[in-house]
Write an enzyme that holds these catalytic residues in place. Sequence first.
Site, short mmCIF file in Angstrom:
data_model
loop_
_atom_site.label_atom_id
_atom_site.label_comp_id
_atom_site.label_asym_id
_atom_site.label_seq_id
_atom_site.Cartn_x
_atom_site.Cartn_y
_atom_site.Cartn_z
N LYS A 114 7.55 10.70 -19.14
CA LYS A 114 8.09 11.55 -18.03
C LYS A 114 7.48 12.85 -19.06
O LYS A 114 7.23 13.36 -18.26
CB LYS A 114 9.71 11.31 -17.77
CG LYS A 114 9.53 10.47 -17.24
CD LYS A 114 11.00 10.84 -16.20
CE LYS A 114 11.51 9.69 -15.38
NZ LYS A 114 13.06 9.85 -14.87
N LYS A 196 3.64 -0.01 -13.42
CA LYS A 196 5.43 -0.49 -12.85
C LYS A 196 5.19 -0.12 -11.41
O LYS A 196 5.12 1.58 -11.06
CB LYS A 196 6.55 -0.66 -13.03
CG LYS A 196 6.92 0.66 -13.66
CD LYS A 196 8.55 0.71 -13.48
CE LYS A 196 9.48 1.65 -13.36
NZ LYS A 196 10.37 2.45 -13.67
N LYS A 199 9.20 4.61 -7.43
CA LYS A 199 10.14 4.70 -6.37
C LYS A 199 9.58 6.72 -6.09
O LYS A 199 8.44 7.57 -5.59
CB LYS A 199 10.51 5.57 -6.21
CG LYS A 199 11.49 5.20 -7.24
CD LYS A 199 13.08 4.87 -6.63
CE LYS A 199 13.99 5.49 -8.27
NZ LYS A 199 15.43 4.83 -7.59
P1 AMP Z 1 15.95 3.77 -11.48
O1 AMP Z 1 14.81 3.23 -9.96
O2 AMP Z 1 14.85 4.02 -12.80
O3 AMP Z 1 16.63 3.91 -11.66
O4 AMP Z 1 15.89 2.02 -11.74
C1 AMP Z 1 17.10 1.31 -10.90
C2 AMP Z 1 17.07 -0.54 -11.39
O5 AMP Z 1 15.75 -0.82 -10.65
C3 AMP Z 1 16.34 -0.08 -12.73
O6 AMP Z 1 17.07 -1.93 -13.49
C4 AMP Z 1 15.32 -0.70 -13.58
O7 AMP Z 1 14.82 -1.39 -14.31
C5 AMP Z 1 15.18 -1.54 -12.47
N1 AMP Z 1 13.55 -1.44 -11.25
C6 AMP Z 1 12.91 0.01 -11.36
N2 AMP Z 1 11.63 -0.44 -10.97
C7 AMP Z 1 11.20 -1.29 -11.11
C8 AMP Z 1 10.32 -2.73 -11.25
N3 AMP Z 1 9.13 -2.16 -10.65
N4 AMP Z 1 10.55 -3.88 -11.29
C9 AMP Z 1 11.77 -4.22 -11.94
N5 AMP Z 1 12.33 -3.74 -11.74
C10 AMP Z 1 12.41 -2.16 -11.16
#
Ligand code: AMP
Length: 331
Positions: A114, A196, A199
């Site tokens: 980041k 990866k 969003k």
């Molecule tokens: P976040 O949106 O960063 O709060 O992530 C929420 C959850 O989604 C966490 O457990 C992340 O590890 C999972 N996650 C986010 N992006 C991915 C992705 N591209 N593939 C698999 N898991 C994801």
Amino acid sequence: MKRIVSGIKPTGTLTLGNYLGAIKQFVKLQQKMTDCEFYLFVADLHAITVRQVPHELRKRILDIAAMYIACGLDKDRTVLYIQSEVMQNVELGYILQSNVYMGELERMTQFKDKTAKNETSITSSLFTYPALMAADIILYDADYVPVGDDQKQHLELTRTIANRFNNHYGDFFTVPEPLIPEVGARIMDLQNPEKKMSKSDSNEKGYITLFDDPATIKRKIKSAVTDSIGIVNYDPKNQRGLANLLTIYASITDRKIEDIVKQYEDSNYKQFKEDLGQAIVDVLQPIQEKYNAIVKSSELQEILNNGREIATNYAFKKMRKCKRKVGLGRK
Ligand code: AMP
Ligand code: TRP
């Protein structure tokens, strides 16, 4: 009784990566582990580590809560709450900041990524984020934390912090274990399978959101990057884009990658992509219907009120003891 805890940040829209890496695993665990307690929260305090538009943030907090339910979580077996509504999360977060070292925080790849992207306005809370995340987990004595692969390092640091606290002050926090899915832990960007699916990505074609309509989903899958080899085969080294699509296919349909490869042995990418697009639509459509029915309901508000009460109850007692351990307070 074992306790499972996890959270999602309300930054940007939820993607298929969030669903397959985190939410779906959570739902599966809930179905499998009938003797466990499930604590699930919307990590809104983590969201404000980067600048948010207030009214959008407020909407997304409810969106995530509603999506959790829409994705199949059993509301009667889930303590669903909003992180900022339980003050003790912040209180413990601060105490844990005093139990983690600068060097440890500097090594976190999420922080490094980041800061590399946005060099001028890094907040101090973005830096100390892992201490708050550790608090989210150990405050409730979580045994297991289901997350995607990108959170592994944060979980390791959480374990380090919990152990350090226990060694210094005497056994107090449960040391949690991460649960990372075998398939779907790292869904990649559809346009650039080297990174990866996220969003916060600027290229819309690279990710599928849980709110996309059927035509959009099919279009995004159709235009996903593959290769010129032309054979449906699982080869993450030479066919990275396709390997990612196969992972999505397997994960969303609960099938084995080998079986899917076999099915498309004599086929081509076009047919494969059409079927995959349809498989995603088949899963997301009912989720969206359920989401629409619940997001503005008083039922969701009740679920969140109830979750706040149960989480606060646990957190309040744990923090009172924690402060005593540390030597804070008068007696
Ligand atoms: P976040 O949106 O960063 O709060 O992530 C929420 C959850 O989604 C966490 O457990 C992340 O590890 C999972 N996650 C986010 N992006 C991915 C992705 N591209 N593939 C698999 N898991 C994801
Ligand atoms: N840091 C996680 C993410 O970016 C979200 C999160 C915050 C979390 N606190 C948590 C996940 C506690 C699991 C447990 O995805």
